[in-house]
Design an enzyme around this catalytic site. Structure first.
Site, short mmCIF file in Angstrom:
data_model
loop_
_atom_site.label_atom_id
_atom_site.label_comp_id
_atom_site.label_asym_id
_atom_site.label_seq_id
_atom_site.Cartn_x
_atom_site.Cartn_y
_atom_site.Cartn_z
N ILE A 286 6.69 -0.03 -3.48
CA ILE A 286 8.15 0.52 -3.17
C ILE A 286 8.67 0.20 -1.74
CG2 ILE A 286 7.46 2.67 -2.10
CD1 ILE A 286 9.55 3.88 -4.04
N HIS B 98 -4.01 -4.24 -3.30
CA HIS B 98 -2.56 -4.65 -2.97
C HIS B 98 -2.54 -6.30 -3.25
CE1 HIS B 98 -0.96 -1.69 -0.35
NE2 HIS B 98 -2.32 -1.32 -0.09
N HIS C 161 -6.35 1.61 -5.05
CA HIS C 161 -5.46 0.68 -5.35
C HIS C 161 -5.62 -0.74 -4.72
CE1 HIS C 161 -3.90 2.90 -1.84
NE2 HIS C 161 -3.22 1.79 -1.52
N GLN D 230 -5.48 3.03 4.97
CA GLN D 230 -5.24 3.76 3.55
C GLN D 230 -4.15 4.92 3.83
OE1 GLN D 230 -8.73 5.04 1.39
NE2 GLN D 230 -7.52 5.21 -0.53
P1 5GP Z 1 -2.12 1.92 1.38
O1 5GP Z 1 -1.79 1.99 2.67
O2 5GP Z 1 -2.70 3.34 0.93
O3 5GP Z 1 -3.30 0.91 1.06
O4 5GP Z 1 -1.22 1.42 0.57
C1 5GP Z 1 -0.26 2.29 -0.16
C2 5GP Z 1 0.74 1.71 -0.73
O5 5GP Z 1 1.76 2.39 -1.69
C3 5GP Z 1 1.90 1.34 0.35
O6 5GP Z 1 2.09 -0.02 0.31
C4 5GP Z 1 3.24 1.97 -0.32
O7 5GP Z 1 4.35 1.36 0.02
C5 5GP Z 1 3.10 2.15 -1.52
N1 5GP Z 1 3.51 3.19 -2.18
C6 5GP Z 1 3.44 4.79 -1.88
N2 5GP Z 1 4.31 5.40 -2.47
C7 5GP Z 1 4.99 4.72 -3.47
C8 5GP Z 1 5.55 5.08 -4.65
O8 5GP Z 1 6.00 6.22 -5.01
N3 5GP Z 1 5.87 4.10 -5.44
C9 5GP Z 1 5.27 2.77 -5.30
N4 5GP Z 1 5.79 1.59 -6.31
N5 5GP Z 1 4.59 2.43 -4.33
C10 5GP Z 1 4.29 3.59 -3.24
#
Ligand code: 5GP
Ligand code: ZN
Length: 136
Positions: A31, A101, A99, A93
């Site tokens: 998003i 990327h 997840h 994170q």
């Molecule tokens: P992290 O920082 O945990 O590795 O990445 C989390 C990712 O999830 C971020 O890039 C953030 O933009 C994405 N994200 C968080 N909430 C949502 C959501 O509701 N929908 C989508 N599509 N992505 C999300």
């Protein structure tokens, strides 16, 4: 799992833009992308991070990243793709559901994923390896 945002997306309670789904994972567009086309693979099993994910689920993830990653590169014509997976707050994170990327990259783009390279003292590298191997 009730309050996990990615579990809610997997259950269809929060809308998402889906690229791929199978019995083990779903890939959606991020998003807040680092670059447009930035996708995230969500494991269907709720696990806070890679270390909590079952081997059964973990082994199915890389072929999906390969397939969807190739599809992103082919579609966007980008020059590269970072596959990135954060474990723990210190690593960046923010959502504690496993997840991966997939970030499209272009020559000279403004995405920063990097570090300042360090060096080892004499013997330090071998000792580091020995210590880590004891915990495998
Ligand atoms: P992290 O920082 O945990 O590795 O990445 C989390 C990712 O999830 C971020 O890039 C953030 O933009 C994405 N994200 C968080 N909430 C949502 C959501 O509701 N929908 C989508 N599509 N992505 C999300
Ligand atoms: Zn979850």
């Amino acid at each position: 799992m009730d309050n996990c945002i990615f579990c809610k997306i997997l259950r269809g309670e929060i809308p998402s833009t889906k690229l791929y789904e199978d019995e083990n994972s779903m890939v959606i567009l991020d998003i807040s992308p680092a670059k447009k086309g930035h996708a995230i693979l969500l494991a269907k099993e709720h696990a806070a991070n890679l270390f909590e994910l079952s081997d059964k689920s973990a082994e199915k993830i890389l072929p999906v990243v390969k397939k969807v990653g190739q599809g992103i590169v082919k579609t966007l014509g980008c020059d590269g793709l970072n596959v990135l997976q954060n474990n723990g707050e210190a690593s960046g994170q923010t959502v504690f559901h496993l997840h991966v990327h997939m970030i499209p990259r272009y020559k000279g783009d403004d995405v920063s994923i990097g570090w300042k390279p360090l060096s080892y003292e004499e013997g330090e590298m071998a000792l580091m390896a020995e210590n880590i191997k004891k915990n495998l």
